[in-house]
Write a protein that holds these residues in place. Structure first.
Motif, PDB file in Angstrom:
ATOM      1  N   THR A  80      24.635  12.003 -23.149  1.00  0.00           N
ATOM      2  CA  THR A  80      24.308  13.294 -22.969  1.00  0.00           C
ATOM      3  C   THR A  80      24.526  13.786 -21.817  1.00  0.00           C
ATOM      4  O   THR A  80      24.515  13.153 -20.739  1.00  0.00           O
ATOM      5  N   PRO A  81      24.843  15.192 -21.565  1.00  0.00           N
ATOM      6  CA  PRO A  81      25.032  15.618 -20.491  1.00  0.00           C
ATOM      7  C   PRO A  81      23.876  15.525 -19.701  1.00  0.00           C
ATOM      8  O   PRO A  81      22.569  15.588 -20.060  1.00  0.00           O
ATOM      9  N   PRO A  82      23.705  15.644 -18.183  1.00  0.00           N
ATOM     10  CA  PRO A  82      22.769  15.514 -17.364  1.00  0.00           C
ATOM     11  C   PRO A  82      21.782  16.866 -17.464  1.00  0.00           C
ATOM     12  O   PRO A  82      22.362  17.903 -17.794  1.00  0.00           O
ATOM     13  N   HIS A  83      20.512  16.603 -17.279  1.00  0.00           N
ATOM     14  CA  HIS A  83      19.752  17.587 -17.176  1.00  0.00           C
ATOM     15  C   HIS A  83      19.625  18.597 -16.284  1.00  0.00           C
ATOM     16  O   HIS A  83      19.027  19.504 -16.338  1.00  0.00           O
ATOM     17  N   ALA A  84      20.182  18.103 -15.290  1.00  0.00           N
ATOM     18  CA  ALA A  84      20.249  19.079 -13.723  1.00  0.00           C
ATOM     19  C   ALA A  84      21.435  18.296 -13.004  1.00  0.00           C
ATOM     20  O   ALA A  84      21.691  17.351 -12.953  1.00  0.00           O
ATOM     21  N   LEU A  85      21.947  19.339 -12.147  1.00  0.00           N
ATOM     22  CA  LEU A  85      22.776  18.927 -11.157  1.00  0.00           C
ATOM     23  C   LEU A  85      22.420  17.870 -10.076  1.00  0.00           C
ATOM     24  O   LEU A  85      23.017  16.986  -9.795  1.00  0.00           O
ATOM     25  N   THR A  86      21.149  18.324  -9.511  1.00  0.00           N
ATOM     26  CA  THR A  86      20.578  17.312  -8.471  1.00  0.00           C
ATOM     27  C   THR A  86      19.071  17.039  -8.824  1.00  0.00           C
ATOM     28  O   THR A  86      18.554  17.955  -9.483  1.00  0.00           O
ATOM     29  N   ALA A  87      18.496  16.232  -8.136  1.00  0.00           N
ATOM     30  CA  ALA A  87      17.205  15.749  -8.185  1.00  0.00           C
ATOM     31  C   ALA A  87      16.496  15.418  -6.785  1.00  0.00           C
ATOM     32  O   ALA A  87      17.181  14.609  -6.265  1.00  0.00           O
ATOM     33  N   ALA A  92       0.869  -1.226  -0.016  1.00  0.00           N
ATOM     34  CA  ALA A  92      -0.004  -0.175  -0.021  1.00  0.00           C
ATOM     35  C   ALA A  92       0.665   1.180  -0.036  1.00  0.00           C
ATOM     36  O   ALA A  92       0.477   2.228  -0.634  1.00  0.00           O
ATOM     37  N   GLU A  93       2.100   1.085   0.615  1.00  0.00           N
ATOM     38  CA  GLU A  93       2.704   2.486   0.779  1.00  0.00           C
ATOM     39  C   GLU A  93       3.611   2.693  -0.397  1.00  0.00           C
ATOM     40  O   GLU A  93       3.607   3.647  -0.971  1.00  0.00           O
ATOM     41  N   VAL A  94       3.949   1.669  -1.209  1.00  0.00           N
ATOM     42  CA  VAL A  94       4.457   1.570  -2.569  1.00  0.00           C
ATOM     43  C   VAL A  94       3.716   2.263  -3.551  1.00  0.00           C
ATOM     44  O   VAL A  94       4.036   3.035  -4.221  1.00  0.00           O
ATOM     45  N   VAL A  95       2.427   1.726  -3.507  1.00  0.00           N
ATOM     46  CA  VAL A  95       1.319   2.090  -4.679  1.00  0.00           C
ATOM     47  C   VAL A  95       0.999   3.656  -4.375  1.00  0.00           C
ATOM     48  O   VAL A  95       0.841   4.332  -5.310  1.00  0.00           O
ATOM     49  N   ALA A  96       0.940   3.945  -2.912  1.00  0.00           N
ATOM     50  CA  ALA A  96       0.635   5.483  -2.837  1.00  0.00           C
ATOM     51  C   ALA A  96       1.812   6.444  -3.005  1.00  0.00           C
ATOM     52  O   ALA A  96       1.578   7.620  -2.877  1.00  0.00           O
ATOM     53  N   GLY A  97       2.770   5.926  -3.621  1.00  0.00           N
ATOM     54  CA  GLY A  97       4.183   6.863  -3.793  1.00  0.00           C
ATOM     55  C   GLY A  97       4.906   7.210  -2.484  1.00  0.00           C
ATOM     56  O   GLY A  97       5.522   8.419  -2.728  1.00  0.00           O
ATOM     57  N   ARG A  98       4.754   6.412  -1.469  1.00  0.00           N
ATOM     58  CA  ARG A  98       5.453   7.036  -0.290  1.00  0.00           C
ATOM     59  C   ARG A  98       7.068   6.533  -0.039  1.00  0.00           C
ATOM     60  O   ARG A  98       7.533   6.927   1.001  1.00  0.00           O
ATOM     61  N   HIS A  99       7.341   6.077  -1.112  1.00  0.00           N
ATOM     62  CA  HIS A  99       8.792   5.584  -0.992  1.00  0.00           C
ATOM     63  C   HIS A  99       9.817   6.398  -1.987  1.00  0.00           C
ATOM     64  O   HIS A  99       9.548   7.388  -2.394  1.00  0.00           O
ATOM     65  N   TRP A 100      10.692   5.784  -2.354  1.00  0.00           N
ATOM     66  CA  TRP A 100      11.846   6.637  -3.160  1.00  0.00           C
ATOM     67  C   TRP A 100      11.382   6.755  -4.631  1.00  0.00           C
ATOM     68  O   TRP A 100      10.637   5.682  -5.410  1.00  0.00           O
ATOM     69  N   LEU A 101      11.626   7.818  -5.484  1.00  0.00           N
ATOM     70  CA  LEU A 101      11.464   8.182  -6.697  1.00  0.00           C
ATOM     71  C   LEU A 101      10.017   7.847  -7.114  1.00  0.00           C
ATOM     72  O   LEU A 101       9.910   6.792  -8.001  1.00  0.00           O
ATOM     73  N   PRO A 102       9.137   8.584  -6.594  1.00  0.00           N
ATOM     74  CA  PRO A 102       7.573   8.154  -7.097  1.00  0.00           C
ATOM     75  C   PRO A 102       7.348   8.899  -8.139  1.00  0.00           C
ATOM     76  O   PRO A 102       6.215   8.456  -8.730  1.00  0.00           O
ATOM     77  N   GLY A 103       8.273   9.209  -9.064  1.00  0.00           N
ATOM     78  CA  GLY A 103       7.795  10.214 -10.435  1.00  0.00           C
ATOM     79  C   GLY A 103       8.779  10.266 -11.236  1.00  0.00           C
ATOM     80  O   GLY A 103      10.227   9.278 -11.112  1.00  0.00           O
ATOM     81  N   THR A 104       9.009  11.148 -12.207  1.00  0.00           N
ATOM     82  CA  THR A 104      10.042  11.337 -13.151  1.00  0.00           C
ATOM     83  C   THR A 104      10.655  12.921 -12.879  1.00  0.00           C
ATOM     84  O   THR A 104       9.712  13.692 -13.236  1.00  0.00           O
ATOM     85  N   HIS A 105      11.714  13.032 -12.599  1.00  0.00           N
ATOM     86  CA  HIS A 105      12.392  14.296 -12.324  1.00  0.00           C
ATOM     87  C   HIS A 105      12.695  15.035 -13.965  1.00  0.00           C
ATOM     88  O   HIS A 105      12.419  16.042 -13.941  1.00  0.00           O
ATOM     89  N   SER A 106      13.091  14.228 -14.726  1.00  0.00           N
ATOM     90  CA  SER A 106      13.481  14.710 -16.029  1.00  0.00           C
ATOM     91  C   SER A 106      12.424  14.403 -17.247  1.00  0.00           C
ATOM     92  O   SER A 106      12.438  14.926 -18.177  1.00  0.00           O
ATOM     93  N   GLY A 107      11.355  13.925 -16.625  1.00  0.00           N
ATOM     94  CA  GLY A 107      10.295  13.577 -17.775  1.00  0.00           C
ATOM     95  C   GLY A 107      10.560  12.417 -18.572  1.00  0.00           C
ATOM     96  O   GLY A 107       9.875  12.110 -19.418  1.00  0.00           O
ATOM     97  N   GLY A 108      11.821  11.598 -18.053  1.00  0.00           N
ATOM     98  CA  GLY A 108      12.162  10.517 -18.905  1.00  0.00           C
ATOM     99  C   GLY A 108      12.201   9.364 -17.939  1.00  0.00           C
ATOM    100  O   GLY A 108      11.630   9.211 -16.939  1.00  0.00           O
TER     101      GLY A 108
END
Length: 838
Positions: free
Chosen positions: A635-642, A551-567
């Motif tokens: 390719t170079p990184p899209h940002a320094l941190t995420a 339930a916690e994983v599905v709710a996005g409560r752990h690491w990297l729940p989305g995409t920072h770069s859009g990829g």
């Protein structure tokens, strides 16, 4: 988000709007014919498994043809020539196109979910490895329909496979086709090593890593050090057939036993390369079926590593009748006994786990019990053939055929079928029929034992392997008839399985849930992007110890729940303690791996039929496709941190030893060095067999040429070191000049070395000693060509402004290979000059 909060609980903060939609869009599966461009493990893994099972069926059909021929004495169903092709293709397809690929295929599909990663770190490499295997394997199998398939056995022993005794194209198809398919297996192994070591979920230390991941890690390292030997062997035999370089021709200083050493240095570890992944699967399924943690987890991990090490001491296990020295045979015999100890540790651990738990008598359990019975019998006969006097009696009889199948089918096929029943719900949420499974198991188990147990007896009665017929008065008639009937019953069981599988796999996908109440992460809800969020792992059985984890994983409560770069992205963690290190941006779907694989297959296969111009066109296409593929992903990184968790930031990408690609290059260099070591072994073997070294008619080049070449090689490496230092200080412009200087030094060094050999009059066709020198030089020349392309690639990156201090992987990895080629060149020249002194 769950990380080191004071109360140790996951964050309950609401997720940002649209986060899940962006994640789904980044990992969306291509539709229709564009599915061939997919690189995600959830698609490539399915393609891989389906193709491996196709080859299993095709090889099984060939096996049925063999048993139909041997069912009755003096049978004329197949001619001797056709039978030789059929049994060669049966063994080759089973060993090279099914056994090793299917265990890698299952790993590609399962491991990211089991490790809590979104995908493996080189998705396009996985796609390239699969398509090279699929296209090349299907083309190779089709040779049987045109009468040009190999007929020298899956082991291809010279001199029978030399040009004199096998003048057709069959042996060439085997050598070139299987050779590059092994390259595909090595590519998969590199992918798995880096994925297991560096993309585990946070908190999944080595001690908490699933046993299956350990098994695949050991297996992948075994592939890295075992498969290069067969690549070297196939190169040497094909050079002998194509250019008359006499590596294995005794009349000109060669030795056919050299092939056996190279082949079995790969061939016997391959048995354990096949068995260890199956053992890893068993160690995952037994606790779930027994509903209790695995007994002796640490002991099993140690046993897996021990089997991997000891297996390399067994390469001469199949050479006890080849004329080895007494000490060599005693050493290998002792190792053959020793490897039974860690294997037994695993078997007793599984039995203890079943004994401790409450066993569910399901389809996976039936196949696991069948595996135990068959594999233990195969292991016992393996101990028997480790006894030298007994081996001398049964060598090359049907006793060995029976032993081989009890080990391979019992040790790998039955666990794979157990795994198919166990993990099919992960694919689309549907289980295979339990009622049908009992019929499948009964037919397969009964048919297998009826087919192969009588072969022990026929072998003891003296029936040799690889005979296409036999006289009716030798006492083998009933035994062969029983074996043929048993093989048909086994085939009916396999057919029934595929009928049931076809019914299930085309059903609409539903949420699978944890159908077996299993303890590991692959049973968490997953989509094409893997899990909604990457879980924090606290134990070896996370689903048992953390009931709310799903339930916690599905709710996005752990690491990297989305995409920072859009990829597409995943986390890179430290290799031992799985502490998050940086965010890795993964490449998306692409046609370039498919094009590169098709070009690679076309190059090797068209060379076999002497279509040189078209073959080189395919080779150039493959090189261009790989360069474009690398250019897109470098390719170079899209940002320094995420932000990878609420308030937790990590760097995007990494450089140098922190980069996953740097470590992948290190492993590739291990493969490279092992191929070179195999060529050196060939040179040493031939040199020691010669009465005089160098032999009459051959002489060493003047020492000036290797000294001058060595100096230039060192100068080239120094130029690459300077280029790296300048880039680290942000001075990009002089880098391309130094890289070009290194290229010039390398080309000149190779030219001087070759010119010295030419002046010395070395002729590869005159004697095996000269041929091995030429083979090492040709291998160095291949690396010079590769570095020329890589050097120009780095220059192009500088000229377009894409090589920067924060995007320097192309230079760092090229420099690694450059230094290796320098060392390889120095070692090769040193060995050539030292051997006559020894």
């Amino acid at each position: 988000m769950k990380f080191n909060t004071p109360d140790g609980l996951p964050s309950s903060l609401p997720r940002p709007p649209g986060e899940l939609e962006r994640l789904e869009r980044a990992w969306e599966t291509p539709k229709g014919w564009r599915l061939l461009s997919a690189v995600n493990n959830s698609q490539i893994g399915v393609f891989y498994i389906a193709t491996a099972l196709l080859f299993f069926v095709l090889a099984g059909v060939l096996g049925l043809m063999m048993r139909a021929q041997l069912a009755l004495p003096d049978n004329t169903l197949l001619s001797a020539q056709t039978y030789n092709q059929v049994f060669t293709m049966h063994g080759t397809v089973m060993m090279f196109l099914f056994a090793v690929p299917v265990v890698e295929a299952i790993a590609v599909y399962l491991l990211p979910g089991m490790l809590g990663a979104r995908d493996l770190p080189f998705p396009r490499l996985s796609a390239y490895a699969f398509w090279a295997y699929a296209i090349g394997g299907i083309a190779f199998f089709c040779t049987i329909f045109f009468g040009v398939s190999p007929d020298g056995g899956w082991f291809m022993y010279p001199p029978l496979t030399g040009k004199e005794h096998s003048p057709g194209l069959g042996a060439d198809f085997w050598l070139l086709g299987i050779g590059f398919i092994e390259i595909s297996a090595i590519a998969g192994a590199i992918e798995l090593i880096i994925g297991i070591l560096f993309t585990r979920a946070p908190g999944m230390t080595l001690g908490k890593m699933p046993v299956y991941a350990w098994a695949m890690l050991v297996t992948a390292f075994m592939i890295v050090f075992a498969f290069p030997a067969i690549i070297a062997g196939t190169l040497l035999l094909e050079l002998e057939r194509a250019f008359d370089w006499p590596f294995f021709i005794a009349a000109r200083g060669g030795d056919p036993v050299l092939w056996q050493h190279l082949f079995w240095f790969f061939g016997h570890p391959e048995v354990y390369i096949i068995f260890l992944p199956a053992a890893g699967m068993v160690s995952m399924m037994v606790p779930a079926m027994a509903r209790t943690p695995l007994v002796g987890h640490r002991a099993i991990v140690i046993a897996l590593v021990a089997v991997g090490f000891i297996s390399f001491a067994l390469w001469a296990h199949h050479m006890f009748t080849a004329g080895l020295s007494r000490h060599a045979m005693l050493f290998v015999s002792a190792a053959s006994f020793a490897v039974a100890i860690p294997s037994a540790v695993q078997v007793f651990s599984w039995i203890a786990t079943f004994w401790k738990g409450r066993v569910q008598m399901t389809a996976p359990t039936l196949f696991l019990l069948g595996f135990h019975f068959i594999f233990v019998l195969g292991g016992l006969t393996g101990i028997m053939v480790a006894v030298l006097p007994f081996d001398w009696q049964v060598h090359d009889t049907y006793f060995i055929v029976a032993h081989l199948h009890y080990v391979l089918i019992g040790g790998m096929v039955f666990p794979v079928f157990a795994g198919l029943y166990y993990w099919t719900p992960v694919f689309n949420g549907h289980r295979l029929s339990e009622r049908c499974a009992r019929w499948v198991f009964g037919l397969m188990f009964g048919g297998f034992n009826l087919a192969f147990f009588p072969m022990h007896i026929s072998g003891l009665l003296g029936m040799p392997r690889r005979v296409y017929t036999y006289a009716g008065d030798l006492g083998w008639n009933l035994l062969n008839l029983l074996s043929s009937v048993g093989s048909l019953i086994l085939a009916l069981g396999v057919l029934l399985f595929f009928i049931d599988a076809a019914r299930v796999v085309f059903k609409k996908k539903v949420e699978h849930g944890d159908l077996w109440n299993a303890p590991t992460l692959e049973w968490l809800p997953q989509e094409d992007y893997g899990m909604r969020s990457i879980p924090q792992v606290e134990s070896r059985e996370p689903l048992w110890d953390s009931p709310k984890l799903a339930a916690e994983v599905v709710a996005g409560r752990h690491w990297l729940p989305g995409t920072h770069s859009g990829g597409r992205e995943t986390l890179v963690t430290s290799w031992r303690d799985a502490v998050p290190q940086h965010l890795l941006v993964l490449p998306g779907d692409s046609w370039w791996p498919f094009i590169a694989a098709a070009g690679t297959a076309g190059f090797f296969l068209l060379l076999t039929v002497s279509q040189v111009v078209v073959a080189f066109a395919c080779g150039i296409t493959a090189i261009v496709a790989i360069v474009v593929w690398l250019w897109q992903t470098d390719t170079p990184p899209h940002a320094l941190t995420a932000e990878v968790a609420d308030g937790v930031f990590l760097p995007v990408g990494a450089r140098g030893t922190a980069s996953h690609s740097w470590w992948a290059m290190i492993i590739l260099l291990c493969v490279d060095a092992t191929v070179f070591a195999s060529l050196v072994f060939a040179h040493v073997h031939v040199s020691m067999a010669a009465d005089v070294c160098p032999p009459p008619g051959a002489s060493l080049p003047d020492v000036f040429w290797p000294l001058a070449s060595s100096g230039l090689l060192l100068a080239g490496s120094a130029a690459m070191i300077s280029a790296q230092a300048l880039l680290a200080r942000g001075r990009c412009t002089p880098v391309w000049l130094l890289v070009l200087l290194a290229v010039v030094c390398l080309l000149t060094a190779f030219g001087l070395d070759g010119w010295g050999q030419q002046l010395a009059g070395l002729s590869p066709t005159a004697h095996a000693w000269s041929a091995t020198v030429a083979a090492m030089s040709a291998w160095q020349g291949f690396h010079v060509a590769v570095l020329l392309i890589m050097g120009l690639y780095v220059c192009a990156r500088v000229w377009t402004g894409k090589l920067r201090s924060d995007a320097r992987a192309s230079l760092d990895n090229t420099a690694l290979l450059w230094h290796y080629v320098t060392v390889q060149g120095l070692a090769g020249m040193g060995i050539i000059y030292l051997m006559p002194l020894l």
